[in-house]
Design a protein around this motif. Sequence first.
Motif, PDB file in Angstrom:
ATOM      1  N   ASP A  56       0.830  -1.277  -0.052  1.00 15.36           N
ATOM      2  CA  ASP A  56       0.097  -0.147  -0.022  1.00 15.36           C
ATOM      3  C   ASP A  56       0.848   1.231   0.125  1.00 15.36           C
ATOM      4  N   SER A  57       2.081   1.162   0.825  1.00 12.25           N
ATOM      5  CA  SER A  57       2.709   2.446   0.825  1.00 12.25           C
ATOM      6  C   SER A  57       3.396   2.688  -0.618  1.00 12.25           C
ATOM      7  N   ASN A  58       3.958   1.455  -1.314  1.00 12.60           N
ATOM      8  CA  ASN A  58       4.469   1.778  -2.518  1.00 12.60           C
ATOM      9  C   ASN A  58       3.499   2.405  -3.722  1.00 12.60           C
ATOM     10  N   ARG A  59       2.512   1.606  -3.433  1.00  8.51           N
ATOM     11  CA  ARG A  59       1.144   2.265  -4.477  1.00  8.51           C
ATOM     12  C   ARG A  59       0.961   3.750  -4.197  1.00  8.51           C
ATOM     13  N   ALA A  60       1.006   4.340  -2.904  1.00  6.35           N
ATOM     14  CA  ALA A  60       0.635   5.450  -2.859  1.00  6.35           C
ATOM     15  C   ALA A  60       1.592   6.375  -3.223  1.00  6.35           C
ATOM     16  N   ALA A  61       3.004   5.915  -2.903  1.00  2.64           N
ATOM     17  CA  ALA A  61       4.245   6.810  -3.565  1.00  2.64           C
ATOM     18  C   ALA A  61       4.173   6.896  -5.290  1.00  2.64           C
ATOM     19  N   GLU A  62       3.787   5.627  -5.554  1.00  3.85           N
ATOM     20  CA  GLU A  62       3.644   5.614  -7.171  1.00  3.85           C
ATOM     21  C   GLU A  62       2.383   6.578  -7.471  1.00  3.85           C
ATOM     22  N   ARG A  63       1.289   6.483  -6.846  1.00  2.00           N
ATOM     23  CA  ARG A  63       0.193   7.449  -7.337  1.00  2.00           C
ATOM     24  C   ARG A  63       0.691   8.998  -7.216  1.00  2.00           C
ATOM     25  N   LEU A  64       1.250   9.212  -6.147  1.00  2.00           N
ATOM     26  CA  LEU A  64       1.726  10.584  -5.906  1.00  2.00           C
ATOM     27  C   LEU A  64       2.611  10.943  -7.132  1.00  2.00           C
ATOM     28  N   SER A  65       3.502   9.899  -7.398  1.00  2.00           N
ATOM     29  CA  SER A  65       4.782  10.340  -8.276  1.00  2.00           C
ATOM     30  C   SER A  65       4.080  10.554  -9.931  1.00  2.00           C
ATOM     31  N   ILE A  66       2.907   9.749 -10.013  1.00  2.00           N
ATOM     32  CA  ILE A  66       2.288  10.064 -11.305  1.00  2.00           C
ATOM     33  C   ILE A  66       1.350  11.493 -11.416  1.00  2.00           C
ATOM     34  N   ASP A  67       0.981  11.624 -10.012  1.00  4.31           N
ATOM     35  CA  ASP A  67       0.305  13.006  -9.889  1.00  4.31           C
ATOM     36  C   ASP A  67       1.134  14.149  -9.826  1.00  4.31           C
ATOM     37  N   ALA A  68       2.448  14.093  -9.508  1.00  2.91           N
ATOM     38  CA  ALA A  68       3.395  15.048  -9.458  1.00  2.91           C
ATOM     39  C   ALA A  68       3.748  15.341 -10.972  1.00  2.91           C
ATOM     40  N   ILE A  69       3.922  14.179 -11.720  1.00  4.34           N
ATOM     41  CA  ILE A  69       4.401  14.501 -13.295  1.00  4.34           C
ATOM     42  C   ILE A  69       3.206  14.891 -14.052  1.00  4.34           C
ATOM     43  N   ALA A  70       1.868  14.929 -13.544  1.00  3.29           N
ATOM     44  CA  ALA A  70       0.775  15.434 -14.274  1.00  3.29           C
ATOM     45  C   ALA A  70       0.652  16.919 -13.748  1.00  3.29           C
ATOM     46  N   GLY A  71       1.354  17.332 -12.865  1.00  2.00           N
ATOM     47  CA  GLY A  71       1.224  18.491 -11.952  1.00  2.00           C
ATOM     48  C   GLY A  71       0.323  18.765 -11.044  1.00  2.00           C
ATOM     49  N   ARG A  72      -0.205  17.603 -10.594  1.00  2.00           N
ATOM     50  CA  ARG A  72      -1.253  17.590  -9.409  1.00  2.00           C
ATOM     51  C   ARG A  72      -0.945  17.531  -8.067  1.00  2.00           C
ATOM     52  N   ALA A  73       0.576  17.322  -7.933  1.00  2.66           N
ATOM     53  CA  ALA A  73       0.945  17.168  -6.609  1.00  2.66           C
ATOM     54  C   ALA A  73       2.068  17.800  -6.333  1.00  2.66           C
ATOM     55  N   ASP A  74       2.247  18.146  -5.143  1.00  3.35           N
ATOM     56  CA  ASP A  74       3.328  18.905  -4.375  1.00  3.35           C
ATOM     57  C   ASP A  74       4.578  17.961  -4.258  1.00  3.35           C
ATOM     58  N   LEU A  75       5.840  18.587  -4.578  1.00  4.13           N
ATOM     59  CA  LEU A  75       7.056  17.933  -4.810  1.00  4.13           C
ATOM     60  C   LEU A  75       7.317  17.342  -3.397  1.00  4.13           C
ATOM     61  N   THR A  76       7.062  18.291  -2.386  1.00  4.27           N
ATOM     62  CA  THR A  76       7.301  17.531  -1.002  1.00  4.27           C
ATOM     63  C   THR A  76       6.443  16.518  -0.588  1.00  4.27           C
TER      64      THR A  76
END
Length: 104
Positions: free
Chosen positions: A49-69
């Motif tokens: 679950d932790s790895n999936r959440a990190a992957e999801r946030l990484s994808i969101d960051a690439i799309a510009g929807r998540a904060d880098l922090t």
Amino acid sequence: MAINPADAAAAYRAHATPVPGPSAPSKGDAPAGGSFLDLVKSGVKDAVDSNRAAERLSIDAIAGRADLTEVVTALSHAEATLNTVVRVRDRMISAYQQILRMPI
């Protein structure tokens, strides 16, 4: 000698029996704290679950929807979780190998 962790878990599951005693649970009851297998399953599920959440946030960051922090924090958490799982796995395999070396 390399031991497959799945084989070690299967051997544990095949030979797991409750310890007899005055407070031992009956066959139909689950132990109060859960079984060792449940503990391992829970740890692996948390790691996935932790790895999936990190992957999801990484994808969101690439799309510009998540904060880098948030992405860095999630990746650090996923890395720490994975390191913990690997250490526990290594200890389990080491303990299993020591049991195999015990004289009967």
